[in-house]
Design a protein around this motif. Structure first.
Motif, PDB file in Angstrom:
ATOM      1  N   GLN A 120       3.368   5.910  -2.690  1.00 13.43           N
ATOM      2  CA  GLN A 120       2.050   5.553  -3.245  1.00 13.43           C
ATOM      3  C   GLN A 120       2.106   4.110  -3.733  1.00 13.43           C
ATOM      4  O   GLN A 120       2.753   3.801  -4.729  1.00 13.43           O
ATOM      5  CB  GLN A 120       1.655   6.468  -4.398  1.00 13.43           C
ATOM      6  CG  GLN A 120       0.302   6.122  -4.997  1.00 13.43           C
ATOM      7  CD  GLN A 120      -0.055   7.012  -6.183  1.00 13.43           C
ATOM      8  OE1 GLN A 120       0.624   7.980  -6.482  1.00 13.43           O
ATOM      9  NE2 GLN A 120      -1.132   6.657  -6.865  1.00 13.43           N
ATOM     10  N   TRP A 121       1.421   3.237  -3.006  1.00 14.27           N
ATOM     11  CA  TRP A 121       1.428   1.802  -3.304  1.00 14.27           C
ATOM     12  C   TRP A 121       0.087   1.385  -3.877  1.00 14.27           C
ATOM     13  O   TRP A 121      -0.962   1.849  -3.432  1.00 14.27           O
ATOM     14  CB  TRP A 121       1.720   1.014  -2.031  1.00 14.27           C
ATOM     15  CG  TRP A 121       3.139   1.151  -1.611  1.00 14.27           C
ATOM     16  CD1 TRP A 121       3.693   2.161  -0.871  1.00 14.27           C
ATOM     17  CD2 TRP A 121       4.197   0.256  -1.926  1.00 14.27           C
ATOM     18  NE1 TRP A 121       5.034   1.950  -0.712  1.00 14.27           N
ATOM     19  CE2 TRP A 121       5.370   0.781  -1.345  1.00 14.27           C
ATOM     20  CE3 TRP A 121       4.276  -0.935  -2.637  1.00 14.27           C
ATOM     21  CZ2 TRP A 121       6.604   0.155  -1.449  1.00 14.27           C
ATOM     22  CZ3 TRP A 121       5.495  -1.569  -2.740  1.00 14.27           C
ATOM     23  CH2 TRP A 121       6.646  -1.027  -2.155  1.00 14.27           C
ATOM     24  N   GLN A 122       0.133   0.484  -4.839  1.00  8.16           N
ATOM     25  CA  GLN A 122      -1.083  -0.057  -5.440  1.00  8.16           C
ATOM     26  C   GLN A 122      -1.137  -1.561  -5.189  1.00  8.16           C
ATOM     27  O   GLN A 122      -0.234  -2.291  -5.555  1.00  8.16           O
ATOM     28  CB  GLN A 122      -1.109   0.224  -6.935  1.00  8.16           C
ATOM     29  CG  GLN A 122      -2.379  -0.265  -7.608  1.00  8.16           C
ATOM     30  CD  GLN A 122      -2.495   0.278  -8.999  1.00  8.16           C
ATOM     31  OE1 GLN A 122      -2.651   1.479  -9.196  1.00  8.16           O
ATOM     32  NE2 GLN A 122      -2.431  -0.609  -9.991  1.00  8.16           N
ATOM     33  N   GLN A 123      -2.228  -1.953  -4.548  1.00  7.83           N
ATOM     34  CA  GLN A 123      -2.447  -3.364  -4.218  1.00  7.83           C
ATOM     35  C   GLN A 123      -3.585  -3.908  -5.068  1.00  7.83           C
ATOM     36  O   GLN A 123      -4.648  -3.295  -5.151  1.00  7.83           O
ATOM     37  CB  GLN A 123      -2.826  -3.490  -2.746  1.00  7.83           C
ATOM     38  CG  GLN A 123      -3.262  -4.891  -2.348  1.00  7.83           C
ATOM     39  CD  GLN A 123      -3.747  -4.932  -0.920  1.00  7.83           C
ATOM     40  OE1 GLN A 123      -2.978  -4.771   0.005  1.00  7.83           O
ATOM     41  NE2 GLN A 123      -5.038  -5.134  -0.741  1.00  7.83           N
ATOM     42  N   THR A 124      -3.352  -5.046  -5.691  1.00  6.47           N
ATOM     43  CA  THR A 124      -4.413  -5.768  -6.387  1.00  6.47           C
ATOM     44  C   THR A 124      -4.619  -7.073  -5.639  1.00  6.47           C
ATOM     45  O   THR A 124      -3.665  -7.801  -5.382  1.00  6.47           O
ATOM     46  CB  THR A 124      -4.031  -6.053  -7.852  1.00  6.47           C
ATOM     47  OG1 THR A 124      -3.717  -4.815  -8.506  1.00  6.47           O
ATOM     48  CG2 THR A 124      -5.167  -6.748  -8.587  1.00  6.47           C
TER      49      THR A 124
END
Length: 149
Positions: A120-124
């Motif tokens: 689970q990756w979070q990109q901003t």
């Protein structure tokens, strides 16, 4: 591209979309979908008498174009993505109105890419939506997306 490879691009411009024309027909459909029928968006004659000189695109419509612009961009695709979801935004500013008939495109700069949990990756990303031929952008936002691989 792997999520780890994309994470190495923090601070870089990671993509630009194609230009897309914002037509009155699209604006009218958005007005119907959202219930926002303010005259500056849908009444061309009344809108001519405003400082805008004609109808303008809803700010939220411009913001909602991000998925379309993203899909029609040269941004790297993350390998093995099963699903992506919008997580939210830290900042959103509507800087200049988009006049109906103008073309817009998006630019993405990677601010952060972290693994929240395994897979689970979070990109901003800082997204700037440019208006063709205008000095000021339509909007700038810092948008967060999560990807599951």
């Amino acid at each position: 591209m792997s999520p780890q490879d994309l994470a190495a691009k923090v601070g870089e411009n990671i993509g630009t979309s194609e230009w897309v024309e914002m037509t009155q027909e699209k604006v009218n459909m958005f007005a119907d979908a959202t219930g926002d029928h303010q005259f500056i968006h849908i009444d061309e004659e009344k809108a001519k008498m405003t400082p805008f000189g004609g109808t303008i695109v809803h700010g939220f419509m411009t913001l909602s174009m991000i998925p379309y612009l993203s899909a029609n961009s040269d941004m790297p695709k993350i390998d093995g993505v099963k699903m992506g979801v919008n997580y939210g935004g830290n900042k959103t500013r509507f800087i200049a109105p988009v006049r109906v008939g103008k073309r817009i495109r998006g630019h993405w700069e990677l601010v952060e890419m972290i693994e929240k949990r395994p897979g689970q990756w979070q990109q901003t990303a800082e997204i700037t939506i440019e208006i063709e031929g205008e000095d000021k952008p339509a909007l700038m936002c810092e948008w967060i997306t999560q990807f599951f691989v």
